[in-house]
Design a protein around this motif. Sequence first.
Motif, PDB file in Angstrom:
ATOM      1  N   ILE A 114       0.833  -1.208   0.000  1.00  0.00           N
ATOM      2  CA  ILE A 114       0.000   0.000   0.000  1.00  0.00           C
ATOM      3  C   ILE A 114       0.867   1.257   0.000  1.00  0.00           C
ATOM      4  CG2 ILE A 114      -1.602   1.336   1.440  1.00  0.00           C
ATOM      5  CD1 ILE A 114      -2.868  -1.408   2.218  1.00  0.00           C
ATOM      6  N   ALA A 115       1.920   1.270   0.813  1.00  0.00           N
ATOM      7  CA  ALA A 115       2.818   2.429   0.867  1.00  0.00           C
ATOM      8  C   ALA A 115       3.545   2.624  -0.455  1.00  0.00           C
ATOM      9  CB  ALA A 115       3.817   2.261   2.007  1.00  0.00           C
ATOM     10  N   THR A 116       3.958   1.520  -1.080  1.00  0.00           N
ATOM     11  CA  THR A 116       4.653   1.614  -2.365  1.00  0.00           C
ATOM     12  C   THR A 116       3.722   2.140  -3.451  1.00  0.00           C
ATOM     13  OG1 THR A 116       6.134  -0.216  -1.752  1.00  0.00           O
ATOM     14  CG2 THR A 116       5.945   0.315  -4.096  1.00  0.00           C
ATOM     15  N   LEU A 117       2.499   1.636  -3.479  1.00  0.00           N
ATOM     16  CA  LEU A 117       1.538   2.132  -4.469  1.00  0.00           C
ATOM     17  C   LEU A 117       1.288   3.627  -4.281  1.00  0.00           C
ATOM     18  CD1 LEU A 117      -0.996  -0.835  -4.608  1.00  0.00           C
ATOM     19  CD2 LEU A 117       0.428   0.001  -6.491  1.00  0.00           C
ATOM     20  N   ALA A 118       1.208   4.086  -3.040  1.00  0.00           N
ATOM     21  CA  ALA A 118       1.030   5.518  -2.789  1.00  0.00           C
ATOM     22  C   ALA A 118       2.196   6.313  -3.366  1.00  0.00           C
ATOM     23  CB  ALA A 118       0.890   5.778  -1.298  1.00  0.00           C
ATOM     24  N   ASP A 119       3.402   5.772  -3.256  1.00  0.00           N
ATOM     25  CA  ASP A 119       4.585   6.464  -3.770  1.00  0.00           C
ATOM     26  C   ASP A 119       4.551   6.621  -5.289  1.00  0.00           C
ATOM     27  OD1 ASP A 119       5.611   6.707  -1.212  1.00  0.00           O
ATOM     28  OD2 ASP A 119       6.967   4.990  -1.386  1.00  0.00           O
ATOM     29  N   VAL A 120       3.873   5.695  -5.984  1.00  0.00           N
ATOM     30  CA  VAL A 120       3.817   5.777  -7.452  1.00  0.00           C
ATOM     31  C   VAL A 120       2.495   6.367  -7.933  1.00  0.00           C
ATOM     32  CG1 VAL A 120       5.453   3.884  -7.722  1.00  0.00           C
ATOM     33  CG2 VAL A 120       2.993   3.383  -7.750  1.00  0.00           C
ATOM     34  N   GLY A 121       1.698   6.892  -7.002  1.00  0.00           N
ATOM     35  CA  GLY A 121       0.520   7.655  -7.397  1.00  0.00           C
ATOM     36  C   GLY A 121      -0.814   6.963  -7.301  1.00  0.00           C
ATOM     37  N   VAL A 122      -0.883   5.822  -6.603  1.00  0.00           N
ATOM     38  CA  VAL A 122      -2.146   5.095  -6.476  1.00  0.00           C
ATOM     39  C   VAL A 122      -2.527   4.971  -5.008  1.00  0.00           C
ATOM     40  CG1 VAL A 122      -3.347   2.901  -6.866  1.00  0.00           C
ATOM     41  CG2 VAL A 122      -1.756   3.771  -8.585  1.00  0.00           C
ATOM     42  N   GLU A 123      -3.677   5.506  -4.651  1.00  0.00           N
ATOM     43  CA  GLU A 123      -4.198   5.312  -3.301  1.00  0.00           C
ATOM     44  C   GLU A 123      -4.851   3.937  -3.230  1.00  0.00           C
ATOM     45  OE1 GLU A 123      -7.339   7.274  -0.077  1.00  0.00           O
ATOM     46  OE2 GLU A 123      -7.316   7.964  -2.166  1.00  0.00           O
ATOM     47  N   SER A 124      -4.490   3.155  -2.235  1.00  0.00           N
ATOM     48  CA  SER A 124      -5.046   1.815  -2.102  1.00  0.00           C
ATOM     49  C   SER A 124      -5.255   1.503  -0.632  1.00  0.00           C
ATOM     50  CB  SER A 124      -4.132   0.779  -2.765  1.00  0.00           C
ATOM     51  OG  SER A 124      -2.855   0.756  -2.147  1.00  0.00           O
ATOM     52  N   TRP A 125      -5.951   0.406  -0.358  1.00  0.00           N
ATOM     53  CA  TRP A 125      -6.326   0.103   1.030  1.00  0.00           C
ATOM     54  C   TRP A 125      -6.687  -1.368   1.188  1.00  0.00           C
ATOM     55  CZ3 TRP A 125      -8.852   3.705  -2.102  1.00  0.00           C
ATOM     56  CH2 TRP A 125     -10.007   3.242  -2.741  1.00  0.00           C
ATOM     57  N   ARG A 126      -6.784  -1.778   2.448  1.00  0.00           N
ATOM     58  CA  ARG A 126      -7.366  -3.067   2.813  1.00  0.00           C
ATOM     59  C   ARG A 126      -8.879  -2.887   2.852  1.00  0.00           C
ATOM     60  NH1 ARG A 126      -3.330  -1.787   6.452  1.00  0.00           N
ATOM     61  NH2 ARG A 126      -1.522  -3.192   6.543  1.00  0.00           N
ATOM     62  N   ALA A 127      -9.621  -3.977   2.647  1.00  0.00           N
ATOM     63  CA  ALA A 127     -11.076  -3.940   2.737  1.00  0.00           C
ATOM     64  C   ALA A 127     -11.544  -5.057   3.669  1.00  0.00           C
ATOM     65  CB  ALA A 127     -11.713  -4.094   1.360  1.00  0.00           C
ATOM     66  N   GLU A 128     -12.343  -4.700   4.636  1.00  0.00           N
ATOM     67  CA  GLU A 128     -12.815  -5.669   5.622  1.00  0.00           C
ATOM     68  C   GLU A 128     -13.529  -6.831   4.927  1.00  0.00           C
ATOM     69  OE1 GLU A 128     -13.123  -7.254   9.356  1.00  0.00           O
ATOM     70  OE2 GLU A 128     -12.159  -5.338   8.845  1.00  0.00           O
ATOM     71  N   GLY A 129     -13.074  -8.045   5.236  1.00  0.00           N
ATOM     72  CA  GLY A 129     -13.718  -9.226   4.688  1.00  0.00           C
ATOM     73  C   GLY A 129     -13.312  -9.590   3.273  1.00  0.00           C
ATOM     74  N   ARG A 130     -12.421  -8.788   2.654  1.00  0.00           N
ATOM     75  CA  ARG A 130     -11.973  -9.067   1.294  1.00  0.00           C
ATOM     76  C   ARG A 130     -10.457  -9.098   1.254  1.00  0.00           C
ATOM     77  NH1 ARG A 130     -13.574  -4.469  -1.736  1.00  0.00           N
ATOM     78  NH2 ARG A 130     -15.084  -3.620  -0.287  1.00  0.00           N
ATOM     79  N   ILE A 131      -9.907 -10.220   0.856  1.00  0.00           N
ATOM     80  CA  ILE A 131      -8.456 -10.363   0.785  1.00  0.00           C
ATOM     81  C   ILE A 131      -7.909  -9.537  -0.378  1.00  0.00           C
ATOM     82  CG2 ILE A 131      -6.577 -12.020   0.398  1.00  0.00           C
ATOM     83  CD1 ILE A 131      -8.429 -14.154   1.645  1.00  0.00           C
ATOM     84  N   GLY A 132      -6.762  -8.937  -0.188  1.00  0.00           N
ATOM     85  CA  GLY A 132      -6.095  -8.244  -1.289  1.00  0.00           C
ATOM     86  C   GLY A 132      -5.919  -6.762  -1.033  1.00  0.00           C
ATOM     87  N   ILE A 133      -5.454  -6.066  -2.061  1.00  0.00           N
ATOM     88  CA  ILE A 133      -5.223  -4.631  -2.031  1.00  0.00           C
ATOM     89  C   ILE A 133      -6.198  -3.994  -3.017  1.00  0.00           C
ATOM     90  CG2 ILE A 133      -3.525  -2.796  -2.310  1.00  0.00           C
ATOM     91  CD1 ILE A 133      -2.835  -4.788  -0.092  1.00  0.00           C
ATOM     92  N   TRP A 134      -6.919  -2.974  -2.563  1.00  0.00           N
ATOM     93  CA  TRP A 134      -8.031  -2.410  -3.312  1.00  0.00           C
ATOM     94  C   TRP A 134      -7.799  -0.934  -3.624  1.00  0.00           C
ATOM     95  CZ3 TRP A 134     -11.896  -5.761  -4.738  1.00  0.00           C
ATOM     96  CH2 TRP A 134     -11.794  -7.031  -4.155  1.00  0.00           C
ATOM     97  N   THR A 135      -8.393  -0.483  -4.726  1.00  0.00           N
ATOM     98  CA  THR A 135      -8.309   0.913  -5.109  1.00  0.00           C
ATOM     99  C   THR A 135      -9.600   1.319  -5.806  1.00  0.00           C
ATOM    100  OG1 THR A 135      -6.866   2.551  -6.166  1.00  0.00           O
ATOM    101  CG2 THR A 135      -7.262   0.511  -7.382  1.00  0.00           C
ATOM    102  N   ARG A 136      -9.678   2.568  -6.250  1.00  0.00           N
ATOM    103  CA  ARG A 136     -10.845   3.063  -6.974  1.00  0.00           C
ATOM    104  C   ARG A 136     -10.570   2.953  -8.462  1.00  0.00           C
ATOM    105  NH1 ARG A 136     -15.067   3.179  -4.158  1.00  0.00           N
ATOM    106  NH2 ARG A 136     -14.006   4.389  -2.533  1.00  0.00           N
ATOM    107  N   ASP A 137     -11.410   2.226  -9.178  1.00  0.00           N
ATOM    108  CA  ASP A 137     -11.221   2.020 -10.609  1.00  0.00           C
ATOM    109  C   ASP A 137     -11.708   3.248 -11.384  1.00  0.00           C
ATOM    110  OD1 ASP A 137     -10.438   0.700 -12.881  1.00  0.00           O
ATOM    111  OD2 ASP A 137     -11.901  -0.915 -12.738  1.00  0.00           O
TER     112      ASP A 137
END
Length: 223
Positions: A114-137
């Motif tokens: 998540i921190a690395t994606l932020a560094d390259v311009g993508v905001e991402s996050w964890r989502a409760e109950g969903r495995i993986g890294i998520w963002t806004r499409d």
Amino acid sequence: MTQSVPDTVEWRSESGQVPYRAALTEMEARNREISDSGARELVWLLEHPPVYTAGTSADGAELLDPRFEVVEAGRGGRYTYHGPGQRVGYVLLDLKERGRDVRGFVQSLEGWVIATLADVGVESWRAEGRIGIWTRDIDGREAKIGAIGVRVRRWVTMHGFSVNLAPDLAHFSGIIPCGIEEFGVTSLSRLGIDLAPAAFDEALQRRAGDFLAALEGKADALP
């Protein structure tokens, strides 16, 4: 201050594709070497030719169109796609030296991505109950941009994460990724960010020392 990767951890970045079965064999061997003889830990960044991998919770009904080879991965989770344009990070660390906290390891791994994606311009996050890294499409809905799947054997970690830089997103349609049907998959390229694998590896490396230091901190905090 950003911390550097310690000499006890080998950092390996591949420019070519590595077949999934070959990578799995090498990971299993390195896991034994770390556990049995104290070999150096490893962060291994690479790409695979197209493949579907099945985790220990994979449901055959979620394999919709096996157009590529399907490999039993031995990691946790369900079906995942790997292929060109997706960066995969295999992280082999000795949790005997890092707190024996599997949940803490997974959370730290997610935080690193998540921190690395932020560094390259993508905001991402964890989502409760969903495995993986998520963002806004691009359509405004949440979509998966990264996957997490680990295995711990004799307190040494295997597998790790994958991040979609510029894969063929149509290839994900052969499975229900990680068993989550109601959300789509996206990539940096789809979000308008053109980033070479080597540049993403460098961004990961800049954050890797902090990730490893956080794990060391968890170990130091134990009684």
